[in-house]
Design an enzyme around this catalytic site. Sequence first.
Site, PDB file in Angstrom:
ATOM      1  N   GLY A  45      47.137  45.992  42.186  1.00 35.82           N
ATOM      2  CA  GLY A  45      48.312  45.184  41.873  1.00 35.82           C
ATOM      3  C   GLY A  45      47.912  44.006  41.005  1.00 35.82           C
ATOM      4  N   GLN A  50      48.133  36.263  36.318  1.00 35.23           N
ATOM      5  CA  GLN A  50      46.697  36.527  36.502  1.00 35.23           C
ATOM      6  C   GLN A  50      46.005  36.861  35.180  1.00 35.23           C
ATOM      7  OE1 GLN A  50      47.537  39.304  40.044  1.00 35.23           O
ATOM      8  NE2 GLN A  50      45.507  38.530  40.483  1.00 35.23           N
ATOM      9  N   CYS A  95      42.339  40.022  46.229  1.00 33.02           N
ATOM     10  CA  CYS A  95      43.043  39.649  44.997  1.00 33.02           C
ATOM     11  C   CYS A  95      42.027  39.580  43.861  1.00 33.02           C
ATOM     12  CB  CYS A  95      43.692  38.278  45.202  1.00 33.02           C
ATOM     13  SG  CYS A  95      44.545  37.639  43.759  1.00 33.02           S
ATOM     14  N   LEU A  96      42.376  40.154  42.708  1.00 36.30           N
ATOM     15  CA  LEU A  96      41.442  40.123  41.574  1.00 36.30           C
ATOM     16  C   LEU A  96      41.165  38.684  41.119  1.00 36.30           C
ATOM     17  CD1 LEU A  96      42.666  43.168  39.442  1.00 36.30           C
ATOM     18  CD2 LEU A  96      40.548  42.991  40.764  1.00 36.30           C
ATOM     19  N   HIS A 137      52.609  40.156  48.025  1.00 40.57           N
ATOM     20  CA  HIS A 137      51.416  39.474  47.492  1.00 40.57           C
ATOM     21  C   HIS A 137      51.643  39.120  46.015  1.00 40.57           C
ATOM     22  CE1 HIS A 137      46.891  39.025  47.000  1.00 40.57           C
ATOM     23  NE2 HIS A 137      47.293  39.159  45.746  1.00 40.57           N
ATOM     24  N   GLU A 138      52.121  40.096  45.237  1.00 42.60           N
ATOM     25  CA  GLU A 138      52.307  39.859  43.792  1.00 42.60           C
ATOM     26  C   GLU A 138      53.474  38.908  43.530  1.00 42.60           C
ATOM     27  OE1 GLU A 138      49.919  40.656  42.092  1.00 42.60           O
ATOM     28  OE2 GLU A 138      49.022  42.216  43.329  1.00 42.60           O
ATOM     29  N   HIS A 141      52.445  35.357  43.636  1.00 44.02           N
ATOM     30  CA  HIS A 141      51.803  34.877  42.400  1.00 44.02           C
ATOM     31  C   HIS A 141      52.838  34.280  41.437  1.00 44.02           C
ATOM     32  CE1 HIS A 141      47.572  35.972  42.569  1.00 44.02           C
ATOM     33  NE2 HIS A 141      47.851  37.196  42.998  1.00 44.02           N
TER      34      HIS A 141
END
Length: 180
Positions: A45, A50, A95-96, A137-138, A141
């Site tokens: 994701g 990001q 998370c990236l 989660h996304e 962001h």
Amino acid sequence: MVLNIVEYPDKRLREKSKEVTTFDETLHTLLDDMYETMIDQKGIGLAAIQVAKPVRALIINLPNENDEQNKEDLIEIINPVIIEKEGEVYYQEGCLSVPTFYEDVKRFEKIKINYQDRHGNTKEMEADGLLAIAIQHEMDHLDGILFIDKLSYARRKKFEKEYKKFQRERKQKKSQQKVA
Ligand code: Y12
Ligand code: CO
């Protein structure tokens, strides 16, 4: 094109992303680049912020039952709003933008969202399981919220210590590579 991932503690991750109003080639290129970047970095994701683009767009590509990540399963979500939610569930998230750290986070078990696709068509989706967790989660962001913000004081402290160690070690490795 593979883009750079913005990593914690970069302040850009705290920006509130702006609504998408133009569903043009620029948006399509961004979504395509986000997909390439997510796959390149072994993510499932990614939100636009990001890759330093503060717009309300996110992508999710969960692996199937054979653990394969197929592009046909890619979901692109623009301007999402949660319209129904129920239950609670804990899941160990990563998370990236916060590499190497994973921790249990509480989320709604089931959600219903309104969103738009890459052409601006309005859609509705019900999600549960890993998809519901990934969407939440996304979506966080898009409002400058990271999963580490949801940890208890003690776990957040543990994170800050471990993350500083990771950053130190990575910096050291890089400077050793320069010498060699
Ligand atoms: C459930 C919970 C959270 C999400 C959000 C999406 N998160 C990711 O895609 C995380 C990816 C990730 C990938 C990493 O790289 C590898 O595993 C090779 C990674 O590794 C390191 O940082 C070293 C960390 C996170 C969706 C669903
Ligand atoms: Co993330």
